[in-house]
Design an enzyme around this catalytic site. Structure first.
Site, short mmCIF file in Angstrom:
data_model
loop_
_atom_site.label_atom_id
_atom_site.label_comp_id
_atom_site.label_asym_id
_atom_site.label_seq_id
_atom_site.Cartn_x
_atom_site.Cartn_y
_atom_site.Cartn_z
N PRO A 142 0.84 -1.21 0.00
CA PRO A 142 0.00 0.00 0.00
C PRO A 142 0.87 1.25 0.00
CG PRO A 142 -0.70 -1.56 1.70
CD PRO A 142 0.59 -2.07 1.16
N GLU A 143 0.52 2.19 -0.84
CA GLU A 143 1.24 3.46 -0.89
C GLU A 143 0.34 4.57 -0.35
OE1 GLU A 143 3.79 4.54 -4.00
OE2 GLU A 143 4.35 2.51 -4.54
N HIS A 174 -5.26 -14.44 8.93
CA HIS A 174 -4.33 -13.32 9.01
C HIS A 174 -4.95 -12.05 9.60
CE1 HIS A 174 -1.39 -15.70 6.94
NE2 HIS A 174 -2.19 -15.88 5.91
N ARG A 220 1.75 -10.85 5.78
CA ARG A 220 3.21 -10.83 5.99
C ARG A 220 3.62 -10.25 7.34
NH1 ARG A 220 6.95 -10.65 1.19
NH2 ARG A 220 5.95 -12.11 -0.22
#
Ligand SMILES: [Zn+2]
Length: 282
Positions: A12-13, A101, A120
């Site tokens: 994500p930016e 997750h 992650r």
């Protein structure tokens, strides 16, 4: 470069984080927090053990952003969230079963749950008492690219004497906040600057052009996110990057939208760079 199974997806930016902020703001601001659930403390930094105690009963006063950090202002302190490489925030109703997750839930008084899913676990769930901008991770972040603090003179000053490639310099969060690989590629095309050029050789005019291009690139992406904002709230999931908008990113071998030359892909550091050798000059 990190690639998820979805082609072209990166972490994500800033536009995705800002779109998330705008989507969540009306759902959380003014709401009391009933509880916080930590299912896995092993994020990039450990989630503070006391976090559920600190959050329970607090009211979210504002939802801010600094770089790619989301700041839930809870009065006595701030819940700091970072989506890392693979994090997504989902909005679900209390009682919805968590997936494997789903590491953190913020449960609000009206049964809205803000849920962090991060396969992650490079994301962050932190607490800062007092001023969040004094947190060690936030204190040295450079100017916000969408604010008046970041402009040509500031970029020019930051690049003097630097032989580093300009693309690396604009991805350095101490120079400007929140510009990742995708939007660095896009902004350099808009400004007509070769990504490999030594930063210190950029003229004041080209620095001004690049600063404006960074802002335009991010604002365009955020505006494109406006449509997915409703989807995000409705379908309980956040859209990814706004791929259809990309001019050069992930378009190796395709025609440049500016000159119809062929877009090239090279490696810079560990990341892919996409550029048009005809439009982008040293
Ligand atoms: Zn071109």
């Amino acid at each position: 470069m990190f690639r998820s199974p979805v082609a072209g997806f990166e972490m994500p930016e800033l536009p995705e984080v800002e779109t998330t902020r705008r989507g969540l703001e009306p759902l959380v601001v003014g709401r009391r927090i009933r509880s916080a659930v930590v299912r896995n403390r092993a994020m990039r930094q450990p989630v503070p053990r006391r976090l559920p105690q600190l959050l329970a009963g607090a009211t979210v006063r504002a939802l801010g952003r600094r770089g790619k950090y989301l700041l839930f202002d809870c009065g006595s302190g701030t819940l700091i969230l970072h989506l890392g490489m693979s994090g997504r925030l989902w909005v679900v109703r209390d009682g919805a079963a968590p997936a494997v997750h789903d590491h953190f839930d913020l449960v609000l008084e009206d049964d809205t749950v803000v849920r962090l899913r991060d396969p992650r676990r490079f994301g962050l769930v932190l607490w800062q008492a007092g001023d969040p901008l004094e947190h060690a991770l936030l204190a040295r972040i450079g100017p916000e690219p969408l604010s008046g603090d970041f402009d040509g003179p500031r970029l020019h000053a930051a690049t003097r004497g630097r032989r580093t490639a300009i693309k690396h310099v604009i991805m350095d969060s101490h120079v400007v906040a929140g510009v990742g690989n995708i939007y660095a590629n896009e902004a350099l095309l808009r400004a007509g600057i070769d990504p490999r050029m030594h930063a210190g050789r950029l003229s004041p005019e080209r620095c001004a052009s690049l600063a404006a291009s960074i802002r335009d690139t991010l604002e365009t992406a955020i505006a494109a996110g406006g449509s997915s904002l409703r989807d995000y709230v409705r379908s309980d999931g956040m859209a990814g990057n706004y791929q259809s908008q990309f001019l050069v990113y992930d378009r190796a071998g395709e025609p440049c939208p500016r000159c119809s030359g062929v877009i090239r892909e090279i490696r810079q550091g560990q990341r892919s760079t996409f550029f048009c050798p005809r439009c982008q000059k040293r």
